[in-house]
Write a protein that holds these residues in place. Structure first.
Motif, PDB file in Angstrom:
ATOM      1  N   THR A   1       0.833  -1.209   0.000  1.00 15.51           N
ATOM      2  CA  THR A   1       0.000   0.000   0.000  1.00 15.51           C
ATOM      3  C   THR A   1       0.862   1.251   0.000  1.00 15.51           C
ATOM      4  O   THR A   1       0.589   2.219  -0.722  1.00 15.51           O
ATOM      5  CB  THR A   1      -0.921   0.002   1.233  1.00 15.51           C
ATOM      6  OG1 THR A   1      -1.737  -1.169   1.207  1.00 15.51           O
ATOM      7  CG2 THR A   1      -1.800   1.242   1.251  1.00 15.51           C
ATOM      8  N   ALA A   2       1.916   1.254   0.811  1.00 16.70           N
ATOM      9  CA  ALA A   2       2.796   2.429   0.879  1.00 16.70           C
ATOM     10  C   ALA A   2       3.520   2.650  -0.439  1.00 16.70           C
ATOM     11  O   ALA A   2       3.698   3.794  -0.882  1.00 16.70           O
ATOM     12  CB  ALA A   2       3.806   2.261   2.012  1.00 16.70           C
ATOM     13  N   VAL A   3       3.936   1.563  -1.098  1.00  9.62           N
ATOM     14  CA  VAL A   3       4.575   1.691  -2.409  1.00  9.62           C
ATOM     15  C   VAL A   3       3.604   2.286  -3.413  1.00  9.62           C
ATOM     16  O   VAL A   3       3.944   3.196  -4.185  1.00  9.62           O
ATOM     17  CB  VAL A   3       5.082   0.316  -2.901  1.00  9.62           C
ATOM     18  CG1 VAL A   3       5.572   0.417  -4.344  1.00  9.62           C
ATOM     19  CG2 VAL A   3       6.197  -0.186  -2.004  1.00  9.62           C
ATOM     20  N   GLY A   4       2.370   1.785  -3.401  1.00 13.24           N
ATOM     21  CA  GLY A   4       1.366   2.319  -4.324  1.00 13.24           C
ATOM     22  C   GLY A   4       1.084   3.790  -4.087  1.00 13.24           C
ATOM     23  O   GLY A   4       0.960   4.571  -5.030  1.00 13.24           O
ATOM     24  N   LEU A   5       0.987   4.200  -2.812  1.00 12.62           N
ATOM     25  CA  LEU A   5       0.730   5.606  -2.505  1.00 12.62           C
ATOM     26  C   LEU A   5       1.906   6.490  -2.905  1.00 12.62           C
ATOM     27  O   LEU A   5       1.713   7.612  -3.395  1.00 12.62           O
ATOM     28  CB  LEU A   5       0.432   5.762  -1.012  1.00 12.62           C
ATOM     29  CG  LEU A   5      -0.902   5.198  -0.532  1.00 12.62           C
ATOM     30  CD1 LEU A   5      -1.012   5.265   0.985  1.00 12.62           C
ATOM     31  CD2 LEU A   5      -2.068   5.938  -1.191  1.00 12.62           C
TER      32      LEU A   5
END
Length: 417
Positions: A253-257
């Motif tokens: 999720t953090a990579v996507g954000l």
């Protein structure tokens, strides 16, 4: 322009298509890294396989776009990408989606995207007047920016909350929506027919497009600067997708954000592109925006600390990169469309894509090799520095001297014997 139903459908179709593409660009590499435990070299190979169709098919795509309706190519390629990702999702649910199958899917989606991208870049010229191109490009690129906000975040969130096959299926759904929207366009397209009874041979038309781009100083510089940027950026992104989860310990999720932060930046860049070139000059905007956008990536290898701290820094870096790179993209597209005759639009776009994007498979492979040999931090620093070659090439060329208005296009070149 916005009252035109065909333009609205093109805008919507291109937006959801880009949303599916952006989600897939995050999902497929993350699936390989997190689910299949791919090495740096394997990740580089996966990204290269998805990019090599640019090198193989761009020039052919330009000829087809100049011969056919752009609507036809866009709906066919949307349908093909939906089917490819749908099949991958089914294979994943059945537990048979390994790295070889993922390579096949990446190649198929990449090949179809080559034709879609050339077609949609040409379709605007057939829908609006030339004095509306900057505004039209700003609208289309603004929608692409919105897709860049949602696509990576959606892909990363789905990879974290559900499973890889569900995330892959999301891309298929968006391509299906794009297909349904664009297929409703009904406006006849003006396609210039050759004077001969038989259409020119394929290689003859490709040669005409290459000769036209090579003979124009502005387009020739765009090709060289794009090649330098895309090669270095492809290497950076291969290392980047390893650096974030493994070195900075960020979740999917953090990579996507973090990747999605380029979206709001790109949206701002699209808005600025509608005003800044006519105020400060096209050349000034191109060189300065490219230098700022590429240079900000030099900060990434220095990141350390907790995931919260590094995530905030990455959001800032990617926002700045998105703003300036999108400002360059929209301005370059306006330059290319304005100085190119209508009959050469598809081939000019394809030739620039071929030269500029054709280096990305080699860049992706190099990124994987360097990450294994030097480590991610050193590799990121070296390849981020190489990205600055692109604004340097523009600064030393006639492109930097473009003023507040663009020259009129020349007559279409006489076909070669």
């Amino acid at each position: 322009m916005w009252r035109d139903g065909d333009f609205r459908r093109l805008w919507f179709g291109q937006t959801v298509s880009q949303l599916g593409e952006q989600a897939s660009m995050v999902v497929l590499p993350l699936f390989a890294v997190l689910a299949l435990h791919a090495s740096a070299g394997q990740l580089g190979a996966l990204r290269a396989v998805g990019q090599v169709p640019i090198l193989l098919l761009s020039l052919l795509a330009g000829v087809w776009v100049d011969r056919w309706r752009t609507r036809t190519l866009m709906v066919v390629t949307d349908a093909g990408r939906a089917l490819a990702l749908g099949a991958a999702a089914v294979a994943g649910l059945l537990g048979v989606l390994g790295l070889p199958a993922l390579l096949v899917v990446a190649f198929a989606v990449g090949a179809l995207s080559v034709f879609f991208d050339v077609a949609y870049q040409t379709s605007l010229v057939r829908l609006v007047e030339r004095d509306q191109l900057v505004r039209g490009n700003s609208a289309l690129e603004g929608s692409r920016s919105a897709a860049q906000i949602g696509g990576p975040a959606l892909g990363g969130a789905l990879m974290s909350a559900f499973s890889g096959p569900i995330a892959v299926a999301a891309g298929a759904v968006f391509f299906a929506f794009s297909f349904l929207s664009i297929r409703r366009n009904s406006r006849p397209e003006s396609i210039r027919q050759p004077s001969e009874r038989r259409p020119p041979r394929l290689w003859r038309q490709i040669h005409e497009g290459v000769r036209f781009v090579a003979g124009d100083s502005s387009l020739r510089t765009v090709c060289l600067a794009s090649a330098a940027f895309q090669f270095s950026f492809a290497a950076v992104m291969t290392v980047y997708l390893l650096f974030l989860p493994r070195d900075l310990h960020l979740s999917g999720t953090a990579v996507g954000l973090a990747l999605a932060a380029t979206g709001p930046g790109a949206l701002l860049g699209s808005l600025l592109a509608a005003r800044l070139p006519s105020r400060f000059g096209y050349g000034t905007v191109l060189v300065s925006a490219a230098a700022l956008g590429d240079g900000v990536f030099l900060l990434v290898p220095a990141l350390h600390g907790s995931p919260t701290t590094t995530s905030a820094a990455l959001l800032t870096v990617n926002f700045a990169f998105g703003t300036f790179s999108q400002l360059v993209n929209v301005t370059v597209m306006a330059v290319r469309q304005t100085v190119t005759p209508d009959a050469m639009q598809g081939r000019a776009a394809a030739t620039i894509n071929f030269v500029g994007m054709g280096t990305t498979p080699l860049g992706s492979l190099l990124g994987g090799v360097l990450a294994e040999a030097w480590g991610t931090r050193v590799s990121l620093l070296v390849m981020a520095a190489c990205m600055l070659l692109s604004p340097a090439l523009m600064a030393l060329s006639p492109l930097a001297r473009l003023g507040r208005t663009l020259p009129a296009p020349p007559e279409a070149p006489v076909p070669v014997a």
